[in-house]
Design a protein around this motif. Structure first.
Motif, PDB file in Angstrom:
ATOM      1  N   LEU A  73      -8.280  -4.002  -5.339  1.00 54.68           N
ATOM      2  CA  LEU A  73      -7.892  -3.508  -4.012  1.00 54.68           C
ATOM      3  C   LEU A  73      -8.255  -2.028  -3.916  1.00 54.68           C
ATOM      4  O   LEU A  73      -7.833  -1.237  -4.753  1.00 54.68           O
ATOM      5  N   THR A  74      -9.022  -1.660  -2.900  1.00 55.11           N
ATOM      6  CA  THR A  74      -9.457  -0.266  -2.760  1.00 55.11           C
ATOM      7  C   THR A  74      -8.472   0.528  -1.915  1.00 55.11           C
ATOM      8  O   THR A  74      -8.850   1.254  -0.994  1.00 55.11           O
ATOM      9  N   THR A  75      -7.191   0.404  -2.244  1.00 47.83           N
ATOM     10  CA  THR A  75      -6.153   1.110  -1.505  1.00 47.83           C
ATOM     11  C   THR A  75      -6.041   2.569  -1.927  1.00 47.83           C
ATOM     12  O   THR A  75      -5.670   3.421  -1.115  1.00 47.83           O
ATOM     13  N   THR A 131     -11.814   4.444  -4.958  1.00 53.06           N
ATOM     14  CA  THR A 131     -13.069   3.913  -4.431  1.00 53.06           C
ATOM     15  C   THR A 131     -13.789   3.114  -5.507  1.00 53.06           C
ATOM     16  O   THR A 131     -13.528   3.272  -6.705  1.00 53.06           O
ATOM     17  N   ASP A 163      -5.309  -2.283  -8.493  1.00 58.76           N
ATOM     18  CA  ASP A 163      -5.828  -1.206  -7.646  1.00 58.76           C
ATOM     19  C   ASP A 163      -6.231   0.020  -8.439  1.00 58.76           C
ATOM     20  O   ASP A 163      -6.845   0.930  -7.882  1.00 58.76           O
ATOM     21  N   ASP A 200     -10.083 -10.719   3.219  1.00 66.35           N
ATOM     22  CA  ASP A 200     -11.489 -10.776   2.834  1.00 66.35           C
ATOM     23  C   ASP A 200     -11.896 -12.229   2.538  1.00 66.35           C
ATOM     24  O   ASP A 200     -11.280 -12.891   1.698  1.00 66.35           O
ATOM     25  N   ASN A 219       0.845  -1.194   0.000  1.00 70.15           N
ATOM     26  CA  ASN A 219       0.000   0.000   0.000  1.00 70.15           C
ATOM     27  C   ASN A 219       0.885   1.250   0.000  1.00 70.15           C
ATOM     28  O   ASN A 219       1.073   1.905   1.020  1.00 70.15           O
ATOM     29  N   PHE A 255     -14.432  -6.378  -4.864  1.00 69.94           N
ATOM     30  CA  PHE A 255     -13.673  -5.270  -4.294  1.00 69.94           C
ATOM     31  C   PHE A 255     -13.250  -5.687  -2.885  1.00 69.94           C
ATOM     32  O   PHE A 255     -14.083  -6.142  -2.099  1.00 69.94           O
ATOM     33  N   ILE A 256     -11.971  -5.542  -2.570  1.00 70.89           N
ATOM     34  CA  ILE A 256     -11.494  -5.919  -1.242  1.00 70.89           C
ATOM     35  C   ILE A 256     -10.588  -4.824  -0.684  1.00 70.89           C
ATOM     36  O   ILE A 256      -9.921  -4.118  -1.426  1.00 70.89           O
ATOM     37  N   GLU A 257     -10.576  -4.722   0.653  1.00 71.38           N
ATOM     38  CA  GLU A 257      -9.667  -3.793   1.312  1.00 71.38           C
ATOM     39  C   GLU A 257      -8.304  -4.431   1.506  1.00 71.38           C
ATOM     40  O   GLU A 257      -7.280  -3.753   1.454  1.00 71.38           O
ATOM     41  N   ASP A 258      -8.305  -5.740   1.765  1.00 71.74           N
ATOM     42  CA  ASP A 258      -7.058  -6.476   1.918  1.00 71.74           C
ATOM     43  C   ASP A 258      -7.327  -7.953   1.643  1.00 71.74           C
ATOM     44  O   ASP A 258      -8.453  -8.341   1.296  1.00 71.74           O
ATOM     45  N   ILE A 279       0.433  -6.007   1.981  1.00 70.18           N
ATOM     46  CA  ILE A 279      -0.927  -5.712   2.412  1.00 70.18           C
ATOM     47  C   ILE A 279      -1.422  -6.871   3.287  1.00 70.18           C
ATOM     48  O   ILE A 279      -1.140  -8.040   2.989  1.00 70.18           O
TER      49      ILE A 279
END
Length: 221
Positions: free
Chosen positions: A190-192, A195, A172, A214, A19, A208-211, A93
């Motif tokens: 990845l929504t690093t 959005t 990303d 998930d 990230n 869509f994942i934050e890390d 990440i």
């Protein structure tokens, strides 16, 4: 989420495995405004951070503004500034280490498909000791046409020996997702740095994942 199990994972690097995109953004903004005199905002630089370094410079200043030697010098100076600022923060990440291990144990092939130069790819893979997971590495120097052209990902798939539709790309950036779509590949985002609503133009996104913690990723393994 797709039900067909993929044979290969293709990973973008910056913003996808680590990230670090804010650090690239700061390095580029400093170079462009303070060193090169461009009148461009931090947010505007963010939108230009895709493809090769040369492509970015040509989008901001126009083709032919710099000699190739100047482009190479600017590029490596930017990367030195980025690495100097980011190195103490360098880490995968969350969840990625376990995800790579699981994929390897299951025999899923993996590759890097990045618009970064080898100098930056090596910085990440060697400092984090993850090079052994990847059977192919495609960098900015390995392609004629950078993202959103599909060449980065199609070349990676060809090296791995898998069909394009048997690959899942991890990205990303919108232009990276577009490159995957142009290659006929599904994509996990990845929504690093961006959005979900910034990816509304693309129909190849399966999650869509934050890390990598998930639980939806279990469906790929």
């Amino acid at each position: 989420m797709t039900t067909k199990k993929p044979k290969a994972f293709l990973f973008d690097l910056n913003g996808t495995m680590i990230n670090d995109m804010e650090f690239h953004n700061h390095a580029w903004h400093s170079i462009l405004t303070k060193d090169l005199g461009a009148s461009i905002s931090f947010e505007a630089v963010k939108k230009e951070m895709y493809g090769k370094n040369q492509d970015l410079l040509e989008r901001v200043f126009g083709v032919g503004h710099f000699s190739q030697e100047q482009i190479d010098q600017i590029s490596i100076e930017k990367e030195h500034r980025y690495q100097s600022a980011y190195k103490k923060h360098l880490t995968l990440i969350p969840g990625l280490a376990d995800f790579l291990n699981e994929a390897k144990e299951l025999g899923i092939l993996m590759a890097i498909g990045s618009a970064a130069i080898p100098f930056n790819i090596n910085f990440v893979l060697d400092n984090l000791n993850v090079r052994s997971y990847f059977s192919a590495i495609v960098s900015a120097e390995d392609v004629q046409n950078s993202k959103p052209d599909p060449e980065t990902f199609t070349k990676g798939a060809n090296i791995l020996g898998v069909q394009f539709d048997e690959c899942v790309v991890f990205e990303d950036a919108p232009k990276g997702v577009e490159a995957a779509q142009n290659a006929g590949m599904k994509c996990v985002v990845l929504t690093t740095m961006h959005t979900a609503d910034e990816f509304s133009a693309y129909n190849n996104i399966i999650a869509f994942i934050e890390d990598y913690n998930d639980p939806i990723l279990k469906n790929l393994l």
